[in-house]
Design a protein around this motif. Structure first.
Motif, PDB file in Angstrom:
ATOM      1  N   ILE A  24       0.849  -1.202   0.000  1.00 14.80           N
ATOM      2  CA  ILE A  24       0.000   0.000   0.000  1.00 14.80           C
ATOM      3  C   ILE A  24       0.887   1.255   0.000  1.00 14.80           C
ATOM      4  CG2 ILE A  24      -1.681   1.344   1.339  1.00 14.80           C
ATOM      5  CD1 ILE A  24      -2.895  -1.293   2.336  1.00 14.80           C
ATOM      6  N   ASN A  25       1.898   1.261   0.893  1.00 13.01           N
ATOM      7  CA  ASN A  25       2.756   2.454   0.979  1.00 13.01           C
ATOM      8  C   ASN A  25       3.449   2.743  -0.352  1.00 13.01           C
ATOM      9  OD1 ASN A  25       2.011   2.684   3.609  1.00 13.01           O
ATOM     10  ND2 ASN A  25       3.945   1.970   4.484  1.00 13.01           N
ATOM     11  N   LEU A  26       3.922   1.667  -0.967  1.00 13.64           N
ATOM     12  CA  LEU A  26       4.650   1.813  -2.231  1.00 13.64           C
ATOM     13  C   LEU A  26       3.738   2.346  -3.342  1.00 13.64           C
ATOM     14  CD1 LEU A  26       7.624   0.845  -2.514  1.00 13.64           C
ATOM     15  CD2 LEU A  26       6.748  -1.080  -3.843  1.00 13.64           C
ATOM     16  N   GLU A  27       2.553   1.749  -3.415  1.00  7.84           N
ATOM     17  CA  GLU A  27       1.626   2.095  -4.510  1.00  7.84           C
ATOM     18  C   GLU A  27       0.954   3.451  -4.308  1.00  7.84           C
ATOM     19  OE1 GLU A  27       0.566   0.216  -7.253  1.00  7.84           O
ATOM     20  OE2 GLU A  27       1.955  -1.423  -6.869  1.00  7.84           O
ATOM     21  N   THR A  28       0.973   3.948  -3.068  1.00  8.14           N
ATOM     22  CA  THR A  28       0.280   5.223  -2.819  1.00  8.14           C
ATOM     23  C   THR A  28       1.281   6.356  -2.566  1.00  8.14           C
ATOM     24  OG1 THR A  28       0.092   4.726  -0.456  1.00  8.14           O
ATOM     25  CG2 THR A  28      -1.811   4.164  -1.814  1.00  8.14           C
ATOM     26  N   ARG A  29       2.544   6.113  -2.892  1.00 12.15           N
ATOM     27  CA  ARG A  29       3.562   7.130  -2.571  1.00 12.15           C
ATOM     28  C   ARG A  29       3.217   8.491  -3.196  1.00 12.15           C
ATOM     29  NH1 ARG A  29       9.398   4.980  -2.986  1.00 12.15           N
ATOM     30  NH2 ARG A  29       8.792   3.976  -1.051  1.00 12.15           N
ATOM     31  N   ALA A  30       2.839   8.469  -4.471  1.00  9.42           N
ATOM     32  CA  ALA A  30       2.532   9.743  -5.155  1.00  9.42           C
ATOM     33  C   ALA A  30       1.313  10.411  -4.505  1.00  9.42           C
ATOM     34  CB  ALA A  30       2.266   9.494  -6.630  1.00  9.42           C
ATOM     35  N   ASN A  31       0.287   9.600  -4.177  1.00 13.41           N
ATOM     36  CA  ASN A  31      -0.928  10.147  -3.545  1.00 13.41           C
ATOM     37  C   ASN A  31      -0.579  10.733  -2.175  1.00 13.41           C
ATOM     38  OD1 ASN A  31      -1.292   7.517  -5.034  1.00 13.41           O
ATOM     39  ND2 ASN A  31      -3.367   8.320  -5.205  1.00 13.41           N
ATOM     40  N   HIS A  32       0.289  10.013  -1.427  1.00 11.92           N
ATOM     41  CA  HIS A  32       0.685  10.493  -0.097  1.00 11.92           C
ATOM     42  C   HIS A  32       1.429  11.811  -0.211  1.00 11.92           C
ATOM     43  CE1 HIS A  32       3.244  10.901   3.488  1.00 11.92           C
ATOM     44  NE2 HIS A  32       2.234  10.337   4.128  1.00 11.92           N
ATOM     45  N   ASN A  33       2.370  11.886  -1.154  1.00  7.03           N
ATOM     46  CA  ASN A  33       3.163  13.113  -1.283  1.00  7.03           C
ATOM     47  C   ASN A  33       2.281  14.318  -1.593  1.00  7.03           C
ATOM     48  OD1 ASN A  33       5.383  11.648  -0.750  1.00  7.03           O
ATOM     49  ND2 ASN A  33       6.144  11.566  -2.851  1.00  7.03           N
ATOM     50  N   LYS A  34       1.266  14.084  -2.427  1.00  2.00           N
ATOM     51  CA  LYS A  34       0.363  15.179  -2.807  1.00  2.00           C
ATOM     52  C   LYS A  34      -0.399  15.693  -1.572  1.00  2.00           C
ATOM     53  CE  LYS A  34      -3.706  15.675  -5.537  1.00  2.00           C
ATOM     54  NZ  LYS A  34      -4.723  14.833  -6.110  1.00  2.00           N
ATOM     55  N   VAL A  35      -0.950  14.750  -0.811  1.00  2.00           N
ATOM     56  CA  VAL A  35      -1.753  15.130   0.354  1.00  2.00           C
ATOM     57  C   VAL A  35      -0.852  15.699   1.461  1.00  2.00           C
ATOM     58  CG1 VAL A  35      -2.049  13.214   1.984  1.00  2.00           C
ATOM     59  CG2 VAL A  35      -4.011  14.316   1.114  1.00  2.00           C
ATOM     60  N   ASP A  36       0.336  15.169   1.577  1.00  2.00           N
ATOM     61  CA  ASP A  36       1.292  15.633   2.585  1.00  2.00           C
ATOM     62  C   ASP A  36       1.635  17.113   2.346  1.00  2.00           C
ATOM     63  OD1 ASP A  36       3.688  16.319   3.772  1.00  2.00           O
ATOM     64  OD2 ASP A  36       4.708  14.448   3.369  1.00  2.00           O
ATOM     65  N   LYS A  37       1.983  17.452   1.072  1.00  2.00           N
ATOM     66  CA  LYS A  37       2.323  18.857   0.746  1.00  2.00           C
ATOM     67  C   LYS A  37       1.139  19.770   1.025  1.00  2.00           C
ATOM     68  CE  LYS A  37       5.753  18.377  -2.843  1.00  2.00           C
ATOM     69  NZ  LYS A  37       5.515  17.511  -4.003  1.00  2.00           N
ATOM     70  N   MET A  38      -0.031  19.331   0.578  1.00  2.00           N
ATOM     71  CA  MET A  38      -1.222  20.153   0.734  1.00  2.00           C
ATOM     72  C   MET A  38      -1.537  20.386   2.216  1.00  2.00           C
ATOM     73  SD  MET A  38      -5.017  19.046  -0.329  1.00  2.00           S
ATOM     74  CE  MET A  38      -4.951  19.249  -2.053  1.00  2.00           C
ATOM     75  N   MET A  39      -1.435  19.309   3.008  1.00  2.00           N
ATOM     76  CA  MET A  39      -1.832  19.438   4.404  1.00  2.00           C
ATOM     77  C   MET A  39      -0.804  20.175   5.248  1.00  2.00           C
ATOM     78  SD  MET A  39      -4.078  16.120   5.095  1.00  2.00           S
ATOM     79  CE  MET A  39      -4.468  16.562   6.692  1.00  2.00           C
ATOM     80  N   THR A  40       0.466  20.081   4.875  1.00  2.00           N
ATOM     81  CA  THR A  40       1.482  20.821   5.622  1.00  2.00           C
ATOM     82  C   THR A  40       1.164  22.313   5.536  1.00  2.00           C
ATOM     83  OG1 THR A  40       3.079  19.112   5.104  1.00  2.00           O
ATOM     84  CG2 THR A  40       3.984  21.210   5.846  1.00  2.00           C
ATOM     85  N   LEU A  41       0.819  22.765   4.340  1.00  2.00           N
ATOM     86  CA  LEU A  41       0.477  24.192   4.152  1.00  2.00           C
ATOM     87  C   LEU A  41      -0.791  24.569   4.905  1.00  2.00           C
ATOM     88  CD1 LEU A  41       1.095  24.710   0.332  1.00  2.00           C
ATOM     89  CD2 LEU A  41       2.303  25.820   2.213  1.00  2.00           C
ATOM     90  N   LYS A  42      -1.831  23.758   4.742  1.00  2.00           N
ATOM     91  CA  LYS A  42      -3.129  24.078   5.347  1.00  2.00           C
ATOM     92  C   LYS A  42      -3.054  24.014   6.873  1.00  2.00           C
ATOM     93  CE  LYS A  42      -5.073  24.081   1.282  1.00  2.00           C
ATOM     94  NZ  LYS A  42      -4.120  24.876   0.537  1.00  2.00           N
ATOM     95  N   PHE A  43      -2.273  23.059   7.363  1.00  2.00           N
ATOM     96  CA  PHE A  43      -2.196  22.894   8.818  1.00  2.00           C
ATOM     97  C   PHE A  43      -1.530  24.132   9.454  1.00  2.00           C
ATOM     98  CE2 PHE A  43      -0.462  21.048  12.776  1.00  2.00           C
ATOM     99  CZ  PHE A  43      -1.642  20.535  13.291  1.00  2.00           C
ATOM    100  N   ALA A  44      -0.516  24.665   8.751  1.00  2.00           N
ATOM    101  CA  ALA A  44       0.167  25.857   9.263  1.00  2.00           C
ATOM    102  C   ALA A  44      -0.838  27.004   9.422  1.00  2.00           C
ATOM    103  CB  ALA A  44       1.298  26.244   8.322  1.00  2.00           C
ATOM    104  N   LEU A  45      -1.781  27.106   8.500  1.00  2.00           N
ATOM    105  CA  LEU A  45      -2.814  28.151   8.595  1.00  2.00           C
ATOM    106  C   LEU A  45      -3.837  27.807   9.675  1.00  2.00           C
ATOM    107  CD1 LEU A  45      -3.755  28.895   4.876  1.00  2.00           C
ATOM    108  CD2 LEU A  45      -2.612  30.428   6.478  1.00  2.00           C
ATOM    109  N   ALA A  46      -4.239  26.521   9.679  1.00  2.00           N
ATOM    110  CA  ALA A  46      -5.319  26.104  10.583  1.00  2.00           C
ATOM    111  C   ALA A  46      -4.955  26.302  12.050  1.00  2.00           C
ATOM    112  CB  ALA A  46      -5.679  24.649  10.315  1.00  2.00           C
ATOM    113  N   ILE A  47      -3.674  26.081  12.394  1.00  2.00           N
ATOM    114  CA  ILE A  47      -3.359  26.177  13.820  1.00  2.00           C
ATOM    115  C   ILE A  47      -3.249  27.625  14.291  1.00  2.00           C
ATOM    116  CG2 ILE A  47      -2.334  23.880  14.130  1.00  2.00           C
ATOM    117  CD1 ILE A  47       0.412  25.175  13.919  1.00  2.00           C
ATOM    118  N   ARG A  48      -3.463  28.575  13.373  1.00  2.00           N
ATOM    119  CA  ARG A  48      -3.518  29.990  13.784  1.00  2.00           C
ATOM    120  C   ARG A  48      -4.965  30.439  13.960  1.00  2.00           C
ATOM    121  NH1 ARG A  48       0.751  30.232  10.151  1.00  2.00           N
ATOM    122  NH2 ARG A  48       2.690  30.792  11.178  1.00  2.00           N
ATOM    123  N   ASP A  49      -5.899  29.597  13.500  1.00  2.00           N
ATOM    124  CA  ASP A  49      -7.294  30.018  13.504  1.00  2.00           C
ATOM    125  C   ASP A  49      -8.181  28.873  14.013  1.00  2.00           C
ATOM    126  OD1 ASP A  49      -9.964  30.500  12.715  1.00  2.00           O
ATOM    127  OD2 ASP A  49      -9.284  31.863  11.147  1.00  2.00           O
TER     128      ASP A  49
END
Ligand code: HEM
Length: 284
Positions: A24-49
């Motif tokens: 699963i980890n191997l086959e979803t690496r691209a999907n994980h990277n996409k969500v990881d980048k997106m959530m790192t940015l959003k989380f930085a905003l979310a924890i201020r509000d």
């Protein structure tokens, strides 16, 4: 939980491509990277509000509630072929629904009606998909049990350490230290066990032991496809929260423009009227 496992003894090596979790980890690496980048940015905003943060954990509340509802439904079926296997892997300490509920009560001022049902379409669709697909194919719960719960021990840990410093997120409560207040609002990322790593290893071990020989290759491939879908749905739900907030912000701005515009035109008309009235009076 007191048993200390050594990773090498218990878990399949990451290079062991026979282990379903690794596949699963191997086959979803691209999907994980996409969500990881997106959530790192959003989380930085979310924890201020606080309002954005609670929208995020509300989304996870609905997702985990649907998964845990589907697991309980399967466990309760007397004739279930899959319940014994799922029960071997499942650990009550890993369940998230009730802990998210506690956090949401905290962020929504103890008013359950504000978060009990999903209102955004992607979340409604995802929740209904989880319940429906796992009703006919309970082994697909294995995709959720890997992707959603193991995420808590990886990215979830990073989130938890960032949350600890997000002082703007927590209200000041008379008679309570900031640490006490923050504990009330961060149940999602914590486990009530003595040794969190032992829980993670036992969970991964039992997942591996029960999935290697008890599934057909076709079922494993379906689980891997479902895992990709889970990552993509996570991304869709996060994007939807963002566009929902943008829409609300825009409608607030346009409302203000409309209201200010109305008053500006009114004042201008009065001034023009006064100007002409004064000229008429002076000409007499
Ligand atoms: C900011 C967001 C995220 C960050 C920074 C992050 C980070 C990480 C890291 C560092 C790992 C460990 C990689 C390794 O051991 O080789 C990992 C693994 C993993 N993550 Fe994420 N992640 C994020 C979001 C997510 C989300 C949203 C999901 C699920 C929807 C997810 C699911 C997983 C899974 C299933 C694993 C494998 C765990 C295992 O096999 O033990 N991650 N992540």
């Amino acid at each position: 939980m007191t048993t200390k496992f050594t990773q090498q003894e218990i878990l399949p090596l990451k290079t062991d491509v026979g282990a379903l979790g690794n596949r699963i980890n191997l086959e979803t690496r691209a999907n994980h990277n996409k969500v990881d980048k997106m959530m790192t940015l959003k989380f930085a905003l979310a924890i201020r509000d606080r309002k954005i943060y609670r929208q995020g954990i509300q989304m996870y509340y609905h997702i985990f509630k649907a998964i845990e509802f589907s697991l309980d439904r399967e466990f309760a079926r007397a004739d279930s072929k899959w319940a014994p296997l799922l029960k071997e892997i499942w650990k009550p300490a890993i369940a998230r629904k009730d802990r998210l509920f506690q956090d949401l009560l905290f962020y929504y001022g103890e008013d359950e009606s504000k978060f009990s049902n999903p209102i955004l379409q992607q979340q409604i669709d995802f929740v209904s998909h989880i319940k429906k697909i796992t009703d006919t194919k309970p082994y697909l719960l294995l995709a959720y049990m890997h992707v959603m719960y193991l995420a808590l021990f990886a990215g979830g840990r990073l989130f938890r350490s960032k949350l600890a410093h997000a002082t703007g997120l927590f209200p000041k409560v008379p008679g309570k230290t900031m640490e006490e207040v923050s504990l009330q609002g961060t149940n999602f990322f914590r486990f009530e066990v003595e040794d969190e790593d032992a829980l993670r290893i036992a969970y991964k071990r039992d997942y591996e032991l029960n999935t290697r020989n008890n599934l057909t290759e076709a079922q494993k491939l379906e689980i891997i496809e479902e895992a990709k879908y889970i990552f993509d749905k996570n991304a869709d739900c996060v994007k939807e929260i963002e566009s929902h907030n943008l829409k609300r912000l825009r409608s607030k701005v346009s409302y203000k423009v409309a209201v200010y515009g109305y008053y500006s035109i009114l004042i201008l008309s009065i001034l023009v009227l006064c100007y002409y009235a004064r000229r008429i009076i002076l000409n007499f």
